[in-house]
Write a protein that holds these residues in place. Structure first.
Motif, mmCIF file in Angstrom:
data_model
loop_
_atom_site.group_PDB
_atom_site.id
_atom_site.type_symbol
_atom_site.label_atom_id
_atom_site.label_comp_id
_atom_site.label_asym_id
_atom_site.label_seq_id
_atom_site.Cartn_x
_atom_site.Cartn_y
_atom_site.Cartn_z
ATOM 1 N N LYS A 42 49.834 125.332 -3.965
ATOM 2 C CA LYS A 42 48.541 126.398 -3.535
ATOM 3 C C LYS A 42 47.336 125.360 -4.258
ATOM 4 O O LYS A 42 47.000 124.536 -5.531
ATOM 5 N N THR A 43 46.966 125.133 -2.865
ATOM 6 C CA THR A 43 45.621 124.548 -2.747
ATOM 7 C C THR A 43 44.443 124.829 -2.231
ATOM 8 O O THR A 43 44.014 124.828 -1.140
ATOM 9 N N GLY A 44 42.891 124.806 -3.306
ATOM 10 C CA GLY A 44 42.566 125.597 -2.917
ATOM 11 C C GLY A 44 41.789 126.889 -1.670
ATOM 12 O O GLY A 44 43.207 127.756 -1.684
ATOM 13 N N SER A 45 41.759 127.041 -0.547
ATOM 14 C CA SER A 45 41.805 128.727 0.395
ATOM 15 C C SER A 45 43.498 127.860 1.721
ATOM 16 O O SER A 45 43.870 128.896 2.299
ATOM 17 N N GLY A 46 43.999 127.385 1.015
ATOM 18 C CA GLY A 46 45.803 127.163 1.676
ATOM 19 C C GLY A 46 46.635 127.182 0.720
ATOM 20 O O GLY A 46 46.801 127.099 -0.874
ATOM 21 N N PHE A 47 47.977 126.708 1.440
ATOM 22 C CA PHE A 47 49.170 125.999 0.431
ATOM 23 C C PHE A 47 48.909 124.807 0.847
ATOM 24 O O PHE A 47 48.699 124.437 2.349
ATOM 25 N N THR A 48 49.879 123.767 0.031
ATOM 26 C CA THR A 48 50.254 122.433 0.634
ATOM 27 C C THR A 48 51.355 122.237 -0.056
ATOM 28 O O THR A 48 51.980 122.493 -1.141
ATOM 29 N N VAL A 49 52.875 121.091 1.636
ATOM 30 C CA VAL A 49 53.879 120.941 0.487
ATOM 31 C C VAL A 49 53.545 119.862 0.233
ATOM 32 O O VAL A 49 53.187 118.385 1.168
ATOM 33 N N ILE A 50 54.114 118.973 -0.647
ATOM 34 C CA ILE A 50 53.976 118.034 -1.141
ATOM 35 C C ILE A 50 55.302 117.511 -1.846
ATOM 36 O O ILE A 50 55.944 118.461 -2.884
ATOM 37 N N LEU A 51 56.381 116.596 -1.512
ATOM 38 C CA LEU A 51 57.087 115.241 -2.220
ATOM 39 C C LEU A 51 56.966 114.962 -3.689
ATOM 40 O O LEU A 51 55.871 114.071 -3.741
ATOM 41 N N VAL A 52 57.178 115.625 -4.593
ATOM 42 C CA VAL A 52 56.907 115.325 -5.834
ATOM 43 C C VAL A 52 58.320 114.165 -6.527
ATOM 44 O O VAL A 52 59.686 115.216 -6.912
ATOM 45 N N PRO A 53 58.527 112.453 -7.206
ATOM 46 C CA PRO A 53 59.302 112.337 -7.964
ATOM 47 C C PRO A 53 59.141 112.927 -8.951
ATOM 48 O O PRO A 53 58.019 113.592 -9.967
ATOM 49 N N ARG A 54 60.630 113.132 -9.584
ATOM 50 C CA ARG A 54 60.426 113.615 -11.234
ATOM 51 C C ARG A 54 59.988 112.731 -12.184
ATOM 52 O O ARG A 54 59.773 111.134 -11.550
#
Length: 516
Positions: free
Chosen positions: A298-310
């Motif tokens: 969830k980012t502000g006014s919408g949704f964002t997909v993020i690549l996250v390393p462990r």
């Protein structure tokens, strides 16, 4: 001369019919059970029965045991010869051989049938995949399904050497320059029917948890990177994942949000050139051993997909479910996890498009593996109904059993044809066209396959009786399927939600002038 090369008459065998001197015949082969009788799991009394000791016990054996038992080294060595003038009737299929049991294979694979969709390249790939899956995947699948451990690096390396993980992502630029299945097929000719074949061949072993552990997390987590990641992100992460050196999973579902994706609570807040991520994800396939997470936030006014390393700020805990822990199902906690903004996949606050477009391929893949597993159960039931003797006749002499088989066959054949038709559409549509036109049909197809799968699971359990609820022996595949088939009705979107999606998509396209 080797012992197993000796021949005997039935009369010879009949003389060895008592404790300490016990022979039997199974499918033309003579076994000396004199020393084994006391170790028999069912007790020696069963073997000393007058209908077994010194007799042809073929029918009795196949009423109690799977053929694979005779192939195990500890039992195969009990064979001392064969019956003169007889040949074995039951033999294991070669690694790349097609089953001749009616409806055990899709019609396009069955002898004498034809298809407008599959050509010689598909048949070559299927043959190679069947051999690889039988020789390499099946032993690993059975072992991991039982012990709950992650797929071994050795098998992962073999998978990736043949670029099987890359092929499971479908056709596209990620295949360019790769040698597929040892060169059997080129990247240019690879299509979604080739991909369908791969999914089918990997899911035939009655090991549902392992099917997800077979890097399914990568199959659903890599496409957002391929379709929405920057060239730099793709160059950094895709090669090491497709080579099997690193693992990745898709982290969308939460305890707060399952099929209702818009309710996710995990947040990503911008701090300079970094995202700071906090929240939890649940039921994440391959999460326990993933090195990277494709995360919906969830980012502000919408949704964002993020690549996250462990990192040390990410914790994963195994979730015990009804299927094998080999799937690596995890509860994932993100606590002040910092990630470069450059790892954003797609536009900020436009992540819902990334998430929803990715669902199509994920759900289609699940349709393939779920249908393959269901068809395997049809084969199991066809075999059992033919060899099981009840009331002095084969089980399939009972009209009620034939009725169940008819329904099971109708389900898999209807689903197969619908799946192949949608796959043909995928071959002739761009990624964006698929997102626009196929979300509804794929949702309805998945609902149909998973719902009929549970009906088939119930019918199969009735056909196998007590064996169908026993984790070992004759009905072990039926037991596994009955216990795990509900997964496909939940993962990737709950069955009812997907049915509703299909109808809502259709309603949007209703002509305004349509009237009765």
């Amino acid at each position: 001369m080797a012992k197993a090369a000796k021949t005997f008459s039935a009369e010879d065998v009949a003389q060895h019919n008592k404790e300490g001197d016990l022979w039997i015949i199974i499918d033309s082969k003579v076994y000396d059970l004199s020393k084994f009788a006391g170790l028999h799991p069912g007790g020696s009394g069963v073997l000393l029965m007058s209908s077994i000791a010194g007799q042809d016990a073929t029918q009795a054996f196949f009423g109690l045991h799977r053929h694979e038992v005779l192939l195990r080294p500890q039992y195969a060595r009990l064979q001392i010869g064969t019956i003169e003038g007889q040949e074995e009737a039951v033999r294991p299929l070669a690694a790349d051989e097609i089953s001749q049991v009616p409806y055990a294979e899709p019609m396009w694979l069955s002898t004498g049938y034809h298809s407008p969709y599959f050509n010689e390249s598909h048949k070559k790939l299927q043959k190679a995949m069947r051999k690889f899956a039988t020789e390499v995947i099946a032993p690993e699948a059975v072992k991991c399904e039982e012990n709950g451990k992650k797929i071994s690096q050795e098998v992962v390396d073999k998978l990736c050497e043949l670029n099987i993980l890359a092929m499971r992502l479908g056709k596209g630029k990620h295949l360019k320059g790769r040698t597929l299945m040892g060169g059997i097929i080129t990247p240019e000719e690879f299509d979604h029917f080739h991909e369908l074949i791969i999914n089918f061949e990997l899911a035939r072993f009655g090991t549902r948890g392992f099917v997800d552990g077979l890097l399914a997390g990568g199959v659903i987590a890599i496409p957002p990177i391929l379709n929405y990641g920057s060239p730099e992100v793709q160059a950094k992460f895709i090669p090491e994942v497709l080579s099997g050196k690193k693992y990745i999973c898709l982290a969308i579902t939460e305890a707060f949000a399952g099929s209702d994706v818009s309710s996710i609570q995990t947040t990503a807040e911008r701090d300079g050139d970094e995202w700071v991520i906090n929240g939890t994800k649940k039921w994440i396939t391959n999460g326990t051993f993933a090195d990277y997470f494709t995360v919906g936030c969830k980012t502000g006014s919408g949704f964002t997909v993020i690549l996250v390393p462990r990192s040390d700020n990410i914790e994963t805990k195994a979730i015990k479910t009804a299927y094998s822990s080999a799937a690596g199902t995890a509860y994932v906690t993100f606590d002040q996890v910092r990630v470069p903004v450059s790892y954003t996949l797609g536009q900020v606050n436009a992540g819902m498009k990334v998430i929803l477009s990715n669902f199509n391929h994920e759900r289609w893949m699940m349709c393939c593996t779920s249908l393959s597993a269901q068809r395997k159960i049809v084969e199991e039931c066809m075999k059992w109904a033919n060899q099981r003797i009840v009331f002095g006749k084969p089980l399939n002499a009972q009209a009620v059993i034939r009725s169940k088989l008819a329904n099971m066959i109708a389900r898999v054949e209807a689903a197969q044809n619908w799946l192949e038709l949608i796959t043909y559409q995928m071959n002739n549509m761009s990624y964006n066209e698929q997102s626009e036109k196929l979300a509804g049909p794929i949702g309805l197809l998945k609902q149909f396959i998973t719902r009929t799968g549970r009906e088939t699971a119930e019918d199969a359990t009735q056909i196998f009786g007590g064996r169908g609820v026993t984790q070992t022996g004759m009905g072990k595949l039926v037991e596994n399927y009955h216990r795990t088939s509900p997964y496909d009705a939940i993962l990737g979107g709950a069955e009812d939600v997907l049915g509703d999606l299909g109808v809502r998509q259709a309603m949007k396209k209703m002509p305004k002038n349509a009237r009765l």
